[in-house]
Scaffold this motif. Structure first.
Motif, PDB file in Angstrom:
ATOM      1  N   LYS A   1       0.838  -1.199   0.000  1.00  7.73           N
ATOM      2  CA  LYS A   1       0.000   0.000   0.000  1.00  7.73           C
ATOM      3  C   LYS A   1       0.875   1.251   0.000  1.00  7.73           C
ATOM      4  O   LYS A   1       0.507   2.266  -0.598  1.00  7.73           O
ATOM      5  CB  LYS A   1      -0.928  -0.011   1.210  1.00  7.73           C
ATOM      6  N   GLU A   2       2.022   1.176   0.678  1.00 11.78           N
ATOM      7  CA  GLU A   2       2.934   2.324   0.691  1.00 11.78           C
ATOM      8  C   GLU A   2       3.440   2.639  -0.711  1.00 11.78           C
ATOM      9  O   GLU A   2       3.521   3.816  -1.106  1.00 11.78           O
ATOM     10  CB  GLU A   2       4.122   2.044   1.620  1.00 11.78           C
ATOM     11  N   MET A   3       3.777   1.602  -1.479  1.00 15.38           N
ATOM     12  CA  MET A   3       4.237   1.810  -2.857  1.00 15.38           C
ATOM     13  C   MET A   3       3.138   2.436  -3.702  1.00 15.38           C
ATOM     14  O   MET A   3       3.402   3.319  -4.523  1.00 15.38           O
ATOM     15  CB  MET A   3       4.673   0.478  -3.472  1.00 15.38           C
TER      16      MET A   3
ATOM     17  N   HIS B   1      -3.945   4.415   4.246  1.00 16.36           N
ATOM     18  CA  HIS B   1      -4.085   3.105   3.595  1.00 16.36           C
ATOM     19  C   HIS B   1      -5.516   2.862   3.126  1.00 16.36           C
ATOM     20  O   HIS B   1      -5.734   2.155   2.137  1.00 16.36           O
ATOM     21  CB  HIS B   1      -3.655   1.994   4.551  1.00 16.36           C
ATOM     22  N   ASN B   2      -6.492   3.435   3.851  1.00 13.01           N
ATOM     23  CA  ASN B   2      -7.877   3.155   3.466  1.00 13.01           C
ATOM     24  C   ASN B   2      -8.234   3.768   2.112  1.00 13.01           C
ATOM     25  O   ASN B   2      -9.152   3.304   1.437  1.00 13.01           O
ATOM     26  CB  ASN B   2      -8.845   3.632   4.543  1.00 13.01           C
ATOM     27  N   HIS B   3      -7.490   4.815   1.686  1.00 16.31           N
ATOM     28  CA  HIS B   3      -7.695   5.350   0.343  1.00 16.31           C
ATOM     29  C   HIS B   3      -7.407   4.267  -0.704  1.00 16.31           C
ATOM     30  O   HIS B   3      -8.155   4.098  -1.665  1.00 16.31           O
ATOM     31  CB  HIS B   3      -6.773   6.555   0.087  1.00 16.31           C
ATOM     32  N   VAL B   4      -6.312   3.543  -0.501  1.00 19.44           N
ATOM     33  CA  VAL B   4      -5.936   2.466  -1.415  1.00 19.44           C
ATOM     34  C   VAL B   4      -6.991   1.369  -1.384  1.00 19.44           C
ATOM     35  O   VAL B   4      -7.410   0.862  -2.437  1.00 19.44           O
ATOM     36  CB  VAL B   4      -4.557   1.891  -1.056  1.00 19.44           C
ATOM     37  N   GLU B   5      -7.435   1.008  -0.195  1.00 16.50           N
ATOM     38  CA  GLU B   5      -8.425  -0.059  -0.035  1.00 16.50           C
ATOM     39  C   GLU B   5      -9.722   0.271  -0.775  1.00 16.50           C
ATOM     40  O   GLU B   5     -10.348  -0.605  -1.393  1.00 16.50           O
ATOM     41  CB  GLU B   5      -8.696  -0.294   1.451  1.00 16.50           C
ATOM     42  N   VAL B   6     -10.115   1.538  -0.737  1.00 13.68           N
ATOM     43  CA  VAL B   6     -11.340   1.962  -1.419  1.00 13.68           C
ATOM     44  C   VAL B   6     -11.199   1.788  -2.927  1.00 13.68           C
ATOM     45  O   VAL B   6     -12.098   1.232  -3.588  1.00 13.68           O
ATOM     46  CB  VAL B   6     -11.658   3.440  -1.091  1.00 13.68           C
TER      47      VAL B   6
END
Length: 225
Positions: free
Chosen positions: A172-174, A188-193
C-alpha cells in the motif's frame, strides 16, 4: 503513468502539465535542477522530462546523478540546444531520447508512448493488456470479453501500476507513493477503497483477472485459472 517534469520556464511548464494531464498522465513539476534531482531520486516516476539549461543544477548533471544512483527511469531531454554535440552529450550521459525545442505536442506524446514501450510495458495506442482485460489509458475504459466499463483516473492509474508490476506483490505504501506522491497525506484506506472499486468493475466484466490480497504486504494482480 506518473511523469516528472523538470523545467524552469514556468509558462512552458504549465502548458506541458495541461497537455499531459489532458492525456491522463499524472505530472509533478520541479523548476530547478536541485529539486528535480531530489524528486527523481524518490524513484516513483515512470518517465522524466528534463530540461538542460536550469538554475542551481543543469540537466546533464541531474541526469548523471540519476544514473549514478542506479535509477533506470527513462529520461527524455527537452532543450533549446539543438546541436549534434549537445544531443550526443545528453545521450552519452544516460538519456533515452532527445527532443529539441520548439516541438509539436503530437511528437512529444509519441515519444512518451515509444519510451513506455521500451520500458517493457505492453502499450499499443495507449492500451495495456493483462489476462483478458484491455485498459485504454487515454479514454480510461476497461474492457474484457466484449464488455466495457469506464474507470476514474485514479482507478486507471492503480490498475496500470499493478499491471506494470507483473504479478509481483505491491505494498500500500508503494501505491500511495506512486499515485499520490511520497509526501502526500493519504491513508491506507484510500488504497483499499480504490482496490474495492476495481474489484467490482473486474467482476462486472466477468474477467479472469483479479486483485489478490497478499497478507502483510498489499496486493497483486493475477490471472485466474
Amino acid at each position: 503513468m506518473r511523469i516528472l517534469l523538470v523545467e524552469d520556464e514556468i509558462h512552458l511548464a504549465e502548458a506541458l502539465v495541461q497537455i499531459l494531464r489532458k492525456n491522463n498522465y499524472t505530472v509533478d513539476v520541479s523548476y530547478d535542477g536541485e529539486s528535480g534531482l531530489d524528486n527523481a531520486l524518490s524513484d516513483i516516476y515512470d518517465l522524466i522530462l528534463l530540461d538542460i539549461m536550469m538554475p542551481k543544477m543543469d540537466g546533464i548533471t541531474v541526469l548523471k546523478n540519476i544514473r549514478l544512483q542506479g535509477l533506470t527511469t527513462p529520461v527524455l531531454l527537452l532543450t533549446a540546444k539543438g546541436e549534434i554535440s549537445d544531443r550526443v552529450m545528453g545521450l552519452d550521459s544516460g538519456a533515452d531520447d532527445y527532443l529539441p525545442k520548439p516541438f509539436a505536442t503530437e511528437e512529444l506524446l509519441a515519444r512518451i508512448r515509444a519510451m513506455s514501450r521500451r520500458k517493457g510495458e505492453v502499450v499499443t495506442d495507449n492500451t495495456l493488456k493483462f489476462g483478458d482485460i484491455m485498459l485504454n489509458t487515454a479514454n480510461l475504459k476497461l474492457s474484457a470479453l466484449g464488455k466495457e466499463v469506464k474507470l476514474t483516473l485514479k482507478e486507471s492509474e492503480l490498475l496500470e501500476f499493478l499491471i506494470s508490476r507483473k504479478n509481483a506483490a505491491t505494498s500500500k505504501e508503494m501505491i500511495i507513493e506512486k499515485l499520490w506522491g511520497f509526501d502526500a497525506d493519504v491513508e491506507h484506506n484510500h488504497v483499499e477503497v480504490y482496490v474495492s472499486f476495481l474489484r467490482k468493475k473486474l467482476n462486472f466484466l466477468d474477467s479472469n483477472v483479479s486483485i489478490t490480497t497478499v497478507r502483510g504486504i498489499g496486493y497483486s494482480l493475477e490471472v485466474k485459472d
